[in-house]
Motif scaffolding. Structure first.
Motif, PDB file in Angstrom:
ATOM      1  N   THR A 183       0.856  -1.323   0.047  1.00  0.00           N
ATOM      2  CA  THR A 183       0.227   0.017  -0.227  1.00  0.00           C
ATOM      3  C   THR A 183       0.863   1.457   0.513  1.00  0.00           C
ATOM      4  OG1 THR A 183       0.416  -0.252   2.324  1.00  0.00           O
ATOM      5  CG2 THR A 183      -1.823  -1.094   1.599  1.00  0.00           C
ATOM      6  N   VAL A 184       2.197   1.058   0.364  1.00  0.00           N
ATOM      7  CA  VAL A 184       2.858   2.315   0.506  1.00  0.00           C
ATOM      8  C   VAL A 184       4.330   1.925  -0.449  1.00  0.00           C
ATOM      9  CG1 VAL A 184       4.453   3.813   1.902  1.00  0.00           C
ATOM     10  CG2 VAL A 184       2.306   3.014   2.369  1.00  0.00           C
ATOM     11  N   ARG A 203       7.371   3.920  -3.461  1.00  0.00           N
ATOM     12  CA  ARG A 203       8.360   5.286  -3.107  1.00  0.00           C
ATOM     13  C   ARG A 203       8.531   5.931  -4.723  1.00  0.00           C
ATOM     14  NH1 ARG A 203       9.444   1.782  -0.693  1.00  0.00           N
ATOM     15  NH2 ARG A 203       9.237   1.944   1.924  1.00  0.00           N
ATOM     16  N   VAL A 206      13.243  11.434  -3.412  1.00  0.00           N
ATOM     17  CA  VAL A 206      12.301  10.072  -3.920  1.00  0.00           C
ATOM     18  C   VAL A 206      10.874  10.491  -2.429  1.00  0.00           C
ATOM     19  CG1 VAL A 206      14.595   9.806  -1.856  1.00  0.00           C
ATOM     20  CG2 VAL A 206      12.448   7.991  -2.526  1.00  0.00           C
ATOM     21  N   LEU A 207       9.875   9.682  -2.424  1.00  0.00           N
ATOM     22  CA  LEU A 207       9.250  10.892  -1.335  1.00  0.00           C
ATOM     23  C   LEU A 207       8.196   9.102  -1.538  1.00  0.00           C
ATOM     24  CD1 LEU A 207       8.249  13.086   0.061  1.00  0.00           C
ATOM     25  CD2 LEU A 207       6.155  13.012  -1.553  1.00  0.00           C
ATOM     26  N   PRO A 208       8.325   8.908  -0.271  1.00  0.00           N
ATOM     27  CA  PRO A 208       7.050   7.861   0.140  1.00  0.00           C
ATOM     28  C   PRO A 208       5.529   8.205   0.023  1.00  0.00           C
ATOM     29  CG  PRO A 208       8.362   8.454   2.028  1.00  0.00           C
ATOM     30  CD  PRO A 208       8.348   9.719   0.994  1.00  0.00           C
ATOM     31  N   VAL A 209       4.946   7.031  -0.831  1.00  0.00           N
ATOM     32  CA  VAL A 209       3.295   7.517  -1.030  1.00  0.00           C
ATOM     33  C   VAL A 209       2.087   6.173  -0.906  1.00  0.00           C
ATOM     34  CG1 VAL A 209       3.912   9.398  -1.948  1.00  0.00           C
ATOM     35  CG2 VAL A 209       3.811   7.554  -3.218  1.00  0.00           C
ATOM     36  N   ASN A 210       1.535   6.640  -0.368  1.00  0.00           N
ATOM     37  CA  ASN A 210       0.179   4.800  -0.545  1.00  0.00           C
ATOM     38  C   ASN A 210       0.269   5.424  -1.798  1.00  0.00           C
ATOM     39  OD1 ASN A 210      -1.340   7.430  -0.107  1.00  0.00           O
ATOM     40  ND2 ASN A 210      -2.964   6.152   0.234  1.00  0.00           N
ATOM     41  N   LEU A 233      -2.325   7.045  -7.974  1.00  0.00           N
ATOM     42  CA  LEU A 233      -1.649   7.733  -6.295  1.00  0.00           C
ATOM     43  C   LEU A 233      -3.308   8.316  -6.427  1.00  0.00           C
ATOM     44  CD1 LEU A 233       1.962   8.992  -7.367  1.00  0.00           C
ATOM     45  CD2 LEU A 233       0.757   7.328  -6.641  1.00  0.00           C
ATOM     46  N   ARG A 234      -3.161   9.097  -5.470  1.00  0.00           N
ATOM     47  CA  ARG A 234      -4.499   9.842  -5.620  1.00  0.00           C
ATOM     48  C   ARG A 234      -4.009  11.399  -4.032  1.00  0.00           C
ATOM     49  NH1 ARG A 234     -10.670   7.801  -4.482  1.00  0.00           N
ATOM     50  NH2 ARG A 234     -11.700   9.836  -4.476  1.00  0.00           N
ATOM     51  N   THR A 235      -4.153  12.343  -4.966  1.00  0.00           N
ATOM     52  CA  THR A 235      -3.361  13.169  -4.562  1.00  0.00           C
ATOM     53  C   THR A 235      -3.516  15.174  -4.270  1.00  0.00           C
ATOM     54  OG1 THR A 235      -1.071  14.197  -3.081  1.00  0.00           O
ATOM     55  CG2 THR A 235      -1.054  13.406  -5.734  1.00  0.00           C
ATOM     56  N   GLU A 245       8.592   2.225  -6.611  1.00  0.00           N
ATOM     57  CA  GLU A 245       9.807   1.014  -5.635  1.00  0.00           C
ATOM     58  C   GLU A 245       8.607   0.842  -4.114  1.00  0.00           C
ATOM     59  OE1 GLU A 245      12.677  -0.426  -3.368  1.00  0.00           O
ATOM     60  OE2 GLU A 245      11.347   0.983  -2.497  1.00  0.00           O
ATOM     61  N   TRP A 295      -5.157   9.471   2.528  1.00  0.00           N
ATOM     62  CA  TRP A 295      -5.131   9.594   3.212  1.00  0.00           C
ATOM     63  C   TRP A 295      -6.128  10.401   4.373  1.00  0.00           C
ATOM     64  CZ3 TRP A 295       0.294   7.172   5.224  1.00  0.00           C
ATOM     65  CH2 TRP A 295       0.174   5.405   4.642  1.00  0.00           C
ATOM     66  N   VAL A 347      19.020   6.421  -4.948  1.00  0.00           N
ATOM     67  CA  VAL A 347      18.499   6.945  -5.952  1.00  0.00           C
ATOM     68  C   VAL A 347      18.932   7.388  -6.288  1.00  0.00           C
ATOM     69  CG1 VAL A 347      16.143   8.756  -6.409  1.00  0.00           C
ATOM     70  CG2 VAL A 347      16.437   7.063  -4.759  1.00  0.00           C
ATOM     71  N   VAL A 397      16.473   3.358  -8.211  1.00  0.00           N
ATOM     72  CA  VAL A 397      16.449   2.691  -6.754  1.00  0.00           C
ATOM     73  C   VAL A 397      16.404   1.370  -6.154  1.00  0.00           C
ATOM     74  CG1 VAL A 397      13.901   2.574  -6.894  1.00  0.00           C
ATOM     75  CG2 VAL A 397      14.612   3.603  -4.729  1.00  0.00           C
ATOM     76  N   GLU A 452      17.599   7.197   0.823  1.00  0.00           N
ATOM     77  CA  GLU A 452      15.781   7.547   1.994  1.00  0.00           C
ATOM     78  C   GLU A 452      16.102   6.366   2.481  1.00  0.00           C
ATOM     79  OE1 GLU A 452      11.416   6.925   1.329  1.00  0.00           O
ATOM     80  OE2 GLU A 452      13.051   5.698   1.108  1.00  0.00           O
ATOM     81  N   ASP A 474      12.779   5.224   5.159  1.00  0.00           N
ATOM     82  CA  ASP A 474      11.893   5.486   6.058  1.00  0.00           C
ATOM     83  C   ASP A 474      11.092   4.493   6.390  1.00  0.00           C
ATOM     84  OD1 ASP A 474      10.067   4.048   4.576  1.00  0.00           O
ATOM     85  OD2 ASP A 474      10.216   4.782   2.624  1.00  0.00           O
ATOM     86  N   HIS A 524      -0.944   5.025   9.392  1.00  0.00           N
ATOM     87  CA  HIS A 524      -1.137   6.354   8.752  1.00  0.00           C
ATOM     88  C   HIS A 524      -0.174   7.663   9.889  1.00  0.00           C
ATOM     89  CE1 HIS A 524      -5.294   6.452   6.297  1.00  0.00           C
ATOM     90  NE2 HIS A 524      -4.711   5.208   6.528  1.00  0.00           N
ATOM     91  N   PRO A 561      -3.661  12.529   8.880  1.00  0.00           N
ATOM     92  CA  PRO A 561      -2.948  11.049   7.863  1.00  0.00           C
ATOM     93  C   PRO A 561      -2.705  11.246   6.451  1.00  0.00           C
ATOM     94  CG  PRO A 561      -5.264  11.918   9.227  1.00  0.00           C
ATOM     95  CD  PRO A 561      -4.677  12.922   9.402  1.00  0.00           C
ATOM     96  N   SER A 562      -2.596  12.235   6.281  1.00  0.00           N
ATOM     97  CA  SER A 562      -2.692  12.879   4.949  1.00  0.00           C
ATOM     98  C   SER A 562      -1.804  12.182   4.206  1.00  0.00           C
ATOM     99  CB  SER A 562      -2.679  14.013   4.135  1.00  0.00           C
ATOM    100  OG  SER A 562      -2.077  15.065   4.945  1.00  0.00           O
ATOM    101  N   CYS A 622       0.994   9.946   2.713  1.00  0.00           N
ATOM    102  CA  CYS A 622       0.932   9.647   1.740  1.00  0.00           C
ATOM    103  C   CYS A 622       0.310  10.298   1.223  1.00  0.00           C
ATOM    104  CB  CYS A 622       1.702   8.447   1.835  1.00  0.00           C
ATOM    105  SG  CYS A 622       2.655   7.606   3.114  1.00  0.00           S
ATOM    106  N   ALA A 623       1.196  10.617  -0.242  1.00  0.00           N
ATOM    107  CA  ALA A 623       0.777  11.227  -1.552  1.00  0.00           C
ATOM    108  C   ALA A 623      -0.602  11.734  -1.104  1.00  0.00           C
ATOM    109  CB  ALA A 623      -0.160  10.196  -2.511  1.00  0.00           C
TER     110      ALA A 623
END
Lengths: 141, 141
Positions: free
Chosen positions: A23-24, A26, A37-41, A52-54, A72, A112, B28, B37, B72, B74, B81, B137-138, B140-141
């Motif tokens: 679910t998560v 990068r 690099v950024l972690p995202v769900n 992605l939904r942001t 990744e 989230w 990265v 990555v 990175e 994390d 979240h 809790p937003s 990620c993304a």
């Protein structure tokens, strides 16, 4: 995917199966000419696209829309020296088609928190690679 | 680090403290003009440099020696979240000084297996950024 580093390469279908369990991940991209690099769900679409939904106003969206990115996901056990990593490399683009947006609003990943200006970003699965770290504890580095 | 995305930015010292607790992160970089990555195990030097210990012949070393990379780490709880991520951005270079190599052989990170041609790679901590996902809790993304 690097060869000759002592890993077992994973097939595309195996990679997609592992991605579907996560679910998560990068987002790997370029920001101001530097690697970023950024972690995202995320969610996985039926064709293997990463979704992605942001917020439309987020710096991430501005940084990656229209560019090629890597996405990744991994799960590494640093004690057992086992695990896997999967990378999807492809073009990132904001979903603009209204019907597609409507479909993703129903079936896509959950944010989230709700963004008032939410958008979906699709990463096309042009290249899907993976490696498994098993029985060869050199796994990482 | 992206601003205005609803994260708490972490100070450099806080980032280094979190890095010191981790053993696996992600390099990265750019490979064949594409974002790339790779998970690696690592150590942290006293000056905040990230240290890798790997094969001189590895494709990773050839890809990153002399380039600017991001590293990175994390720890994200996708259920709660919450979590954090830290990124070290700086030049990667193979350690060539004999005294430094000898010191790192004693105090540096352990490789998950011995490489006959092992080298140390140092990533200079020119930029150390981090974000914490707490109470928003937003995350990620």
């Amino acid at each position: 995917m690097y060869r000759n580093d002592g890993f077992r390469e994973l097939e595309r279908q195996e990679c997609l199966r592992l991605l579907a369990k996560a679910t998560v991940g990068r987002i790997v991209h370029t920001r101001q000419a530097l690697p970023a690099v950024l972690p995202v769900n995320f969610g996985l679409d039926t064709d293997g696209s990463v979704l992605l939904r942001t917020s439309a106003a987020s710096e991430l969206v501005r940084a990656i829309d229209g560019t090629v990115v890597a996405f990744e996901v991994d799960d590494v056990d640093a004690v057992a020296h086992t695990g896997w990593s999967v990378v999807v490399t492809g073009p990132a683009s904001v979903v603009t088609d209204p019907a597609e947006r409507e479909r993703l609003a129903r079936t896509g990943p959950h944010s989230w928190v709700p963004w008032p200006d939410e958008v979906f970003v699709r990463i096309g699965p042009e290249l899907v690679t993976g490696r498994e770290l098993v029985g060869r504890p050199s796994a990482c580095a």
